[in-house]
Design a protein around this motif. Structure first.
Motif, PDB file in Angstrom:
ATOM      1  N   GLN A  65       0.843  -1.192   0.000  1.00 18.72           N
ATOM      2  CA  GLN A  65       0.000   0.000   0.000  1.00 18.72           C
ATOM      3  C   GLN A  65       0.878   1.242   0.000  1.00 18.72           C
ATOM      4  O   GLN A  65       1.786   1.382   0.809  1.00 18.72           O
ATOM      5  CB  GLN A  65      -0.906  -0.010   1.222  1.00 18.72           C
ATOM      6  CG  GLN A  65      -1.938   1.072   1.221  1.00 18.72           C
ATOM      7  CD  GLN A  65      -2.882   0.932   2.423  1.00 18.72           C
ATOM      8  OE1 GLN A  65      -2.639   0.164   3.329  1.00 18.72           O
ATOM      9  NE2 GLN A  65      -3.951   1.697   2.394  1.00 18.72           N
ATOM     10  N   GLY A  66       0.641   2.145  -0.933  1.00 21.78           N
ATOM     11  CA  GLY A  66       1.429   3.360  -1.042  1.00 21.78           C
ATOM     12  C   GLY A  66       2.668   3.208  -1.901  1.00 21.78           C
ATOM     13  O   GLY A  66       3.372   4.191  -2.152  1.00 21.78           O
ATOM     14  N   ASN A  67       2.959   2.022  -2.387  1.00 22.56           N
ATOM     15  CA  ASN A  67       4.113   1.785  -3.247  1.00 22.56           C
ATOM     16  C   ASN A  67       3.859   2.444  -4.595  1.00 22.56           C
ATOM     17  O   ASN A  67       2.828   2.211  -5.235  1.00 22.56           O
ATOM     18  CB  ASN A  67       4.323   0.271  -3.407  1.00 22.56           C
ATOM     19  CG  ASN A  67       5.539  -0.061  -4.236  1.00 22.56           C
ATOM     20  OD1 ASN A  67       5.751   0.510  -5.294  1.00 22.56           O
ATOM     21  ND2 ASN A  67       6.317  -1.008  -3.743  1.00 22.56           N
ATOM     22  N   LYS A  68       4.812   3.256  -5.049  1.00 21.93           N
ATOM     23  CA  LYS A  68       4.593   4.013  -6.278  1.00 21.93           C
ATOM     24  C   LYS A  68       4.485   3.101  -7.501  1.00 21.93           C
ATOM     25  O   LYS A  68       3.749   3.403  -8.433  1.00 21.93           O
ATOM     26  CB  LYS A  68       5.681   5.060  -6.489  1.00 21.93           C
ATOM     27  CG  LYS A  68       7.052   4.524  -6.770  1.00 21.93           C
ATOM     28  CD  LYS A  68       8.038   5.665  -6.981  1.00 21.93           C
ATOM     29  CE  LYS A  68       9.417   5.112  -7.279  1.00 21.93           C
ATOM     30  NZ  LYS A  68      10.367   6.182  -7.537  1.00 21.93           N
ATOM     31  N   GLU A 114       0.989   1.777  -7.572  1.00 21.92           N
ATOM     32  CA  GLU A 114       0.098   2.847  -8.021  1.00 21.92           C
ATOM     33  C   GLU A 114       0.192   3.038  -9.538  1.00 21.92           C
ATOM     34  O   GLU A 114      -0.814   3.243 -10.204  1.00 21.92           O
ATOM     35  CB  GLU A 114       0.437   4.162  -7.308  1.00 21.92           C
ATOM     36  CG  GLU A 114       0.224   4.122  -5.809  1.00 21.92           C
ATOM     37  CD  GLU A 114      -1.237   3.962  -5.436  1.00 21.92           C
ATOM     38  OE1 GLU A 114      -2.103   4.504  -6.139  1.00 21.92           O
ATOM     39  OE2 GLU A 114      -1.503   3.278  -4.436  1.00 21.92           O
TER      40      GLU A 114
END
Length: 175
Positions: free
Chosen positions: A103-106, A109
């Motif tokens: 979660q939040g890993n570019k 995304e």
């Protein structure tokens, strides 16, 4: 045998159901109308219309209605509904820890944002499948669409009231 075929078909649909209910309508159409011939294109279009108006996800509602229509039994509806939801349940169960870790890993995304145009294309394909000779958009349908859009967008009309008004207008315009 029909129940097993129904389960396998909707399990496949559920397994590849990325992008929501409208994105999988082309998969449903292929399995139900083309591959197995359980329903006609017109019947499937009617089921999609009913699924849009009833509460719940359109993919699951469609599976329920198709299961019932294909078998003539509530058990067909249960089998199809279970089959379309089971893959998502299994995948989420297996991937829940992985998703929390990234979660939040570019890069994740980037990957998800790259899939968005694909989902839009799948939804457009579903819309094109629903446009057949029997259900082609006429000026009355276009008028209803524009009125519904304006009532929703400009006046923030409640969706249930909009459905009731559209149904009444449909009865008047299509006697």
């Amino acid at each position: 045998m029909l129940y097993l075929q129904l389960f396998i078909s909707f399990f496949k649909i559920g397994l590849f159901a990325f992008g929501g209910g409208y994105a999988i309508l082309s998969l449903i159409q292929h399995e139900i109308v083309v591959a197995h011939g359980w329903l006609s294109q017109s019947e499937l279009t009617d089921i999609v219309a009913i699924s849009q108006m009833t509460p719940g996800p359109i993919g699951i509602n469609s599976a329920t209605y198709v299961g019932y229509a294909a078998t003539g039994s509530v058990w067909g509806a249960v089998v199809a509904t279970l089959a379309i939801t089971l893959p998502s349940f299994i995948i989420m169960l297996l991937l829940s820890r992985f998703v929390l870790a990234v979660q939040g890993n570019k890069y994740m995304e980037y990957a998800l944002s790259a899939l968005r145009p694909t989902v839009v294309g799948l939804i457009a394909a579903a819309a094109m499948l629903l446009l057949n000779r029997e259900n082609f958009v006429d000026y009355k349908s276009l008028l209803l669409f524009v009125a519904a859009f304006m009532l929703t967008f400009k006046f923030k009309m409640h969706p249930i009231l909009l459905i009731v008004l559209a149904g009444a207008a449909g009865l008047v315009l299509y006697p």
